[in-house]
Design a protein around this motif. Sequence first.
Motif, PDB file in Angstrom:
ATOM      1  N   SER A   1       0.872  -1.329  -0.052  1.00  0.00           N
ATOM      2  CA  SER A   1      -0.014  -0.035   0.092  1.00  0.00           C
ATOM      3  C   SER A   1       0.894   1.299   0.045  1.00  0.00           C
ATOM      4  N   ALA A   2       2.213   0.932  -0.205  1.00  0.00           N
ATOM      5  CA  ALA A   2       3.199   2.474  -0.101  1.00  0.00           C
ATOM      6  C   ALA A   2       2.875   3.240   0.965  1.00  0.00           C
TER       7      ALA A   2
ATOM      8  N   ARG B   1      -2.585   7.582   3.033  1.00  0.00           N
ATOM      9  CA  ARG B   1      -2.469   7.309   1.829  1.00  0.00           C
ATOM     10  C   ARG B   1      -1.118   7.132   1.018  1.00  0.00           C
ATOM     11  N   PRO B   2      -1.099   6.425   0.096  1.00  0.00           N
ATOM     12  CA  PRO B   2       0.027   5.882  -0.619  1.00  0.00           C
ATOM     13  C   PRO B   2       1.160   7.217  -0.788  1.00  0.00           C
TER      14      PRO B   2
ATOM     15  N   PRO C   1      11.493   9.902   4.454  1.00  0.00           N
ATOM     16  CA  PRO C   1      10.563   9.337   3.634  1.00  0.00           C
ATOM     17  C   PRO C   1      10.084   8.152   4.181  1.00  0.00           C
ATOM     18  N   ASN C   2       8.705   7.309   3.736  1.00  0.00           N
ATOM     19  CA  ASN C   2       8.443   6.059   4.195  1.00  0.00           C
ATOM     20  C   ASN C   2       9.464   5.196   3.453  1.00  0.00           C
ATOM     21  N   ASP C   3       9.265   3.810   4.059  1.00  0.00           N
ATOM     22  CA  ASP C   3      10.092   2.837   3.507  1.00  0.00           C
ATOM     23  C   ASP C   3      10.208   2.563   1.936  1.00  0.00           C
ATOM     24  N   CYS C   4       9.180   2.784   1.356  1.00  0.00           N
ATOM     25  CA  CYS C   4       9.000   2.953  -0.128  1.00  0.00           C
ATOM     26  C   CYS C   4       9.955   3.956  -0.760  1.00  0.00           C
TER      27      CYS C   4
ATOM     28  N   ILE D   1      11.354  -2.885  -1.595  1.00  0.00           N
ATOM     29  CA  ILE D   1      10.870  -2.741  -2.813  1.00  0.00           C
ATOM     30  C   ILE D   1       9.358  -2.529  -2.796  1.00  0.00           C
ATOM     31  N   CYS D   2       8.621  -1.696  -3.384  1.00  0.00           N
ATOM     32  CA  CYS D   2       7.065  -1.276  -3.392  1.00  0.00           C
ATOM     33  C   CYS D   2       6.325  -1.439  -4.572  1.00  0.00           C
TER      34      CYS D   2
END
Length: 310
Positions: free
Chosen positions: A143-144, A186-187, A210-213, A219-220
């Motif tokens: 879900s990014a 949200r993504p 930033p988020n993990d993506c 890998i997202c």
Amino acid sequence: MCGLTLTLVASAARSAPAQPTVLQGAVERVPQLSHVFFLIGENTSYQDVTAARAPYIVNRLKPRAAWLTDYSALHSGSTSDYIGLTSGQYLPCDVQDVNPNHKCHQDIPNLFSQLDQRGVSWKEWNESAANPCDFYDPGTDWSANIYGVHHNPALYYDNIEGGVYQDNIAPSPECLSNVVATGTTRPDDMSWFNTALKSGDVPRFNFVSPNDCQQGHDICGRSTDTVGQFDSFLAHEVPRIEASLHLTPTASSSSPTTSGETNLRLQPVTTVSSSWRLAARSSPACTRPALTRTTASYGRWKTPLPSRAT
């Protein structure tokens, strides 16, 4: 985590033309900075940052940036790097990426508390966090929107969070105000951060996680290259940062790290500390090695960064 990729975007003070600040007892010169945005990517070594995988970093940022080629991660654990980066030391639990609410936190001087002492405004922006000062991990890669507490260093300092990590007790007012989300869950949502940039309502120091993506940790979606994910994030955000407040960038430092070494390299943070005359980071928890000397570009100036213990 094998390494951090650090992107420092800084602006000189608008009183022009800015003159380099000479530190007492040092011959190095660092210009007076007005605003700083510190963006972090993960799990990337120097050899990974190529034009094919990171075209924005290599083709757009590198030609006008300080490019630090001897900048090493502290340990394989993410938290030890984030804590080391902001306080010059770390605990054994940080190596294991233990969340602060599991008794992994400290009451020590750190970059954020020293900004407070100097009256320098700051925020730590955390993408996909569900709440301000959030010490729980929500989200998924598909879900990014995966947020990692252990990529949020301010939470690990009692003098920022408040020192009480319980669900039924609110963190400190400062943490609720300064350690915030970049948007909703949200993504890949950076909307609140981007709105602040557009309005000019941003503090002088901005630590962006930033988020993990988007930071290249995981890998997202349909991506096959974590380096490309972070490169795309920078291509989206750095132009917005440079346009905010009509700032003229004078230092843009992309700093790929290499893994397998334990020396503490803090040149970008030292640059900020030197410009704003923050106190030297100190803690009885460990002995900190001296910084290595490197050369960075600040507008028209090319000057070595301070070479001293952190």
